[in-house]
Design a protein around this motif. Structure first.
Motif, PDB file in Angstrom:
ATOM      1  N   PHE A 137      -1.224  -4.440  -7.534  1.00 54.46           N
ATOM      2  CA  PHE A 137       0.138  -4.648  -8.016  1.00 54.46           C
ATOM      3  C   PHE A 137       0.290  -6.007  -8.712  1.00 54.46           C
ATOM      4  CE2 PHE A 137       1.321  -1.211  -5.079  1.00 54.46           C
ATOM      5  CZ  PHE A 137       2.229  -0.511  -5.854  1.00 54.46           C
TER       6      PHE A 137
ATOM      7  N   ALA B 278       2.681  -0.455  -0.784  1.00 50.45           N
ATOM      8  CA  ALA B 278       3.510   0.092  -1.863  1.00 50.45           C
ATOM      9  C   ALA B 278       4.955   0.263  -1.403  1.00 50.45           C
ATOM     10  CB  ALA B 278       2.930   1.426  -2.329  1.00 50.45           C
ATOM     11  N   LEU B 279       5.143   0.781  -0.182  1.00 51.51           N
ATOM     12  CA  LEU B 279       6.501   0.995   0.318  1.00 51.51           C
ATOM     13  C   LEU B 279       7.187  -0.324   0.645  1.00 51.51           C
ATOM     14  CD1 LEU B 279       8.580   3.112   1.052  1.00 51.51           C
ATOM     15  CD2 LEU B 279       7.599   3.198   3.350  1.00 51.51           C
TER      16      LEU B 279
ATOM     17  N   HIS C  26      -9.037   3.070   1.124  1.00 54.25           N
ATOM     18  CA  HIS C  26      -7.883   2.925   0.237  1.00 54.25           C
ATOM     19  C   HIS C  26      -7.152   4.253   0.046  1.00 54.25           C
ATOM     20  CE1 HIS C  26      -6.300  -0.137  -2.781  1.00 54.25           C
ATOM     21  NE2 HIS C  26      -5.435   0.868  -2.802  1.00 54.25           N
TER      22      HIS C  26
ATOM     23  N   ILE D 221      -4.330   6.971  -0.087  1.00 55.76           N
ATOM     24  CA  ILE D 221      -2.894   6.937  -0.345  1.00 55.76           C
ATOM     25  C   ILE D 221      -2.330   8.344  -0.136  1.00 55.76           C
ATOM     26  CG2 ILE D 221      -2.949   4.977  -1.918  1.00 55.76           C
ATOM     27  CD1 ILE D 221      -2.870   6.957  -4.237  1.00 55.76           C
TER      28      ILE D 221
ATOM     29  N   ALA E 262      -2.480   1.275   2.602  1.00 58.73           N
ATOM     30  CA  ALA E 262      -2.113   1.132   1.191  1.00 58.73           C
ATOM     31  C   ALA E 262      -0.694   1.632   0.944  1.00 58.73           C
ATOM     32  CB  ALA E 262      -3.109   1.876   0.298  1.00 58.73           C
ATOM     33  N   ASP E 263      -0.312   2.732   1.618  1.00 59.02           N
ATOM     34  CA  ASP E 263       1.074   3.207   1.527  1.00 59.02           C
ATOM     35  C   ASP E 263       2.051   2.122   1.958  1.00 59.02           C
ATOM     36  OD1 ASP E 263       0.260   5.779   0.786  1.00 59.02           O
ATOM     37  OD2 ASP E 263       0.347   6.548   2.833  1.00 59.02           O
TER      38      ASP E 263
ATOM     39  N   GLN F  95      -4.602  -3.257  -2.355  1.00 62.71           N
ATOM     40  CA  GLN F  95      -3.431  -2.611  -2.943  1.00 62.71           C
ATOM     41  C   GLN F  95      -2.449  -3.650  -3.467  1.00 62.71           C
ATOM     42  OE1 GLN F  95      -3.060   0.362  -3.730  1.00 62.71           O
ATOM     43  NE2 GLN F  95      -0.966   1.091  -3.562  1.00 62.71           N
ATOM     44  N   GLY F  96      -2.281  -4.749  -2.720  1.00 70.31           N
ATOM     45  CA  GLY F  96      -1.432  -5.822  -3.207  1.00 70.31           C
ATOM     46  C   GLY F  96      -1.952  -6.414  -4.497  1.00 70.31           C
TER      47      GLY F  96
ATOM     48  N   LEU G 101       6.831  -3.150  -0.871  1.00 67.48           N
ATOM     49  CA  LEU G 101       7.314  -3.741  -2.117  1.00 67.48           C
ATOM     50  C   LEU G 101       8.567  -3.026  -2.610  1.00 67.48           C
ATOM     51  CD1 LEU G 101       3.902  -4.298  -3.945  1.00 67.48           C
ATOM     52  CD2 LEU G 101       5.278  -5.970  -2.707  1.00 67.48           C
ATOM     53  N   HIS G 102       8.649  -1.721  -2.363  1.00 72.33           N
ATOM     54  CA  HIS G 102       9.835  -0.968  -2.764  1.00 72.33           C
ATOM     55  C   HIS G 102      11.040  -1.334  -1.896  1.00 72.33           C
ATOM     56  CE1 HIS G 102      12.364   2.400  -4.015  1.00 72.33           C
ATOM     57  NE2 HIS G 102      12.554   2.657  -2.723  1.00 72.33           N
TER      58      HIS G 102
END
Length: 244
Positions: free
Chosen positions: A120, A79-80, A43, A45, A75-76, A116-117, A82-83
């Motif tokens: 969130f 996150a990216l 995991h 990041i 994991a990045d 990671q999902g 979703l952004h």
């Protein structure tokens, strides 16, 4: 339904596009994956340097999926993703080239992307299949991947599930994680310049127990293991600590 698809083998791996095709039967698919293989990173990041993302053409003639390759960890990528794409309903990771059974989930980048999902607040699942690099036919696995996704979507949300598919499944089982002891092995060798190098490996000290993910795959079943984020060992939680 909007579905974010990622992996740890990298965006050029055939497994991620098989998963994207299967997921497209259930909604709009968005692909964000590392630009190089990231197996075994867990995991991790990126916090000490920026992450870069590049639009990536889908290798599939149809359907077309918007995709990015990312200079970062699995994991990045979640996150990216979703952004870049905004809210999604489901995060799917894989299909990994290699199993993620039992203790392997501790260091798996594939499982970490799904985790990671879930961190969130989203439903997520990781998909893996054992492989020695030969004879793996992803197209034959796709109907089973679709069947698994159907089963997952019947669960109460949010969920986190680790899925392992044998090459030729003969059924589907809900399983628990295999937790068996291993003997650590260090294999020493030399590089072409004569300098020492070391391979880290492990040998199991016991067989997989019936009902576990490893046992199920050995018997030819798709193994689906529900996971949770809370790693607290409830049985060892002392009453006085519980009230602090």
């Amino acid at each position: 339904m909007r579905i974010l698809v990622t992996n740890d083998d990298g965006i050029f791996s055939p497994g991620i596009w098989t998963l994207a095709q299967a997921a497209s039967q259930f909604g709009e698919v968005l692909v964000v994956a590392p630009d190089v293989e990231q197996s075994g990173v867990g995991h991790a990041i990126s916090i000490a340097h920026p992450v870069r993302a590049y639009p990536h053409p889908s290798p599939l003639p149809t359907p077309h999926f918007p995709a990015y390759r990312v200079r970062g960890t699995p994991a990045d990528c979640v996150a990216l993703g979703l952004h870049l794409f905004g809210p999604v309903d489901l995060v799917l990771s894989g299909v990994n080239l290699g199993s993620n059974l039992g203790n392997e989930i501790w260091h798996s980048g594939t499982v970490a992307a799904a985790k990671q999902g879930r961190l969130f607040g989203l439903s997520a699942a990781a998909f893996s299949t054992p492989t020695n690099g030969e004879g793996l036919e992803f197209e034959a696995l796709r109907p089973w991947i679709e069947r698994v996704i159907q089963n997952l979507l019947r669960l109460e949300r949010p969920f986190l599930v680790n899925v392992n598919l044998p090459h030729r499944p003969r059924g589907f089982l809900w399983t628990r994680q295999s937790v068996r002891s291993y003997e650590g092995v260090v294999v020493e060798g030399k590089d072409p310049m004569g300098r020492p190098l070391y391979w880290f490996a492990a040998r199991p000290l016991m067989e997989a127990e019936e009902g576990t993910d490893r046992w199920a795959v050995e018997q030819g079943f798709v193994a689906a293991t529900p996971l949770r984020l809370d790693l607290t060992d409830e049985a060892k939680l002392q009453p006085d600590l519980a009230h602090d």
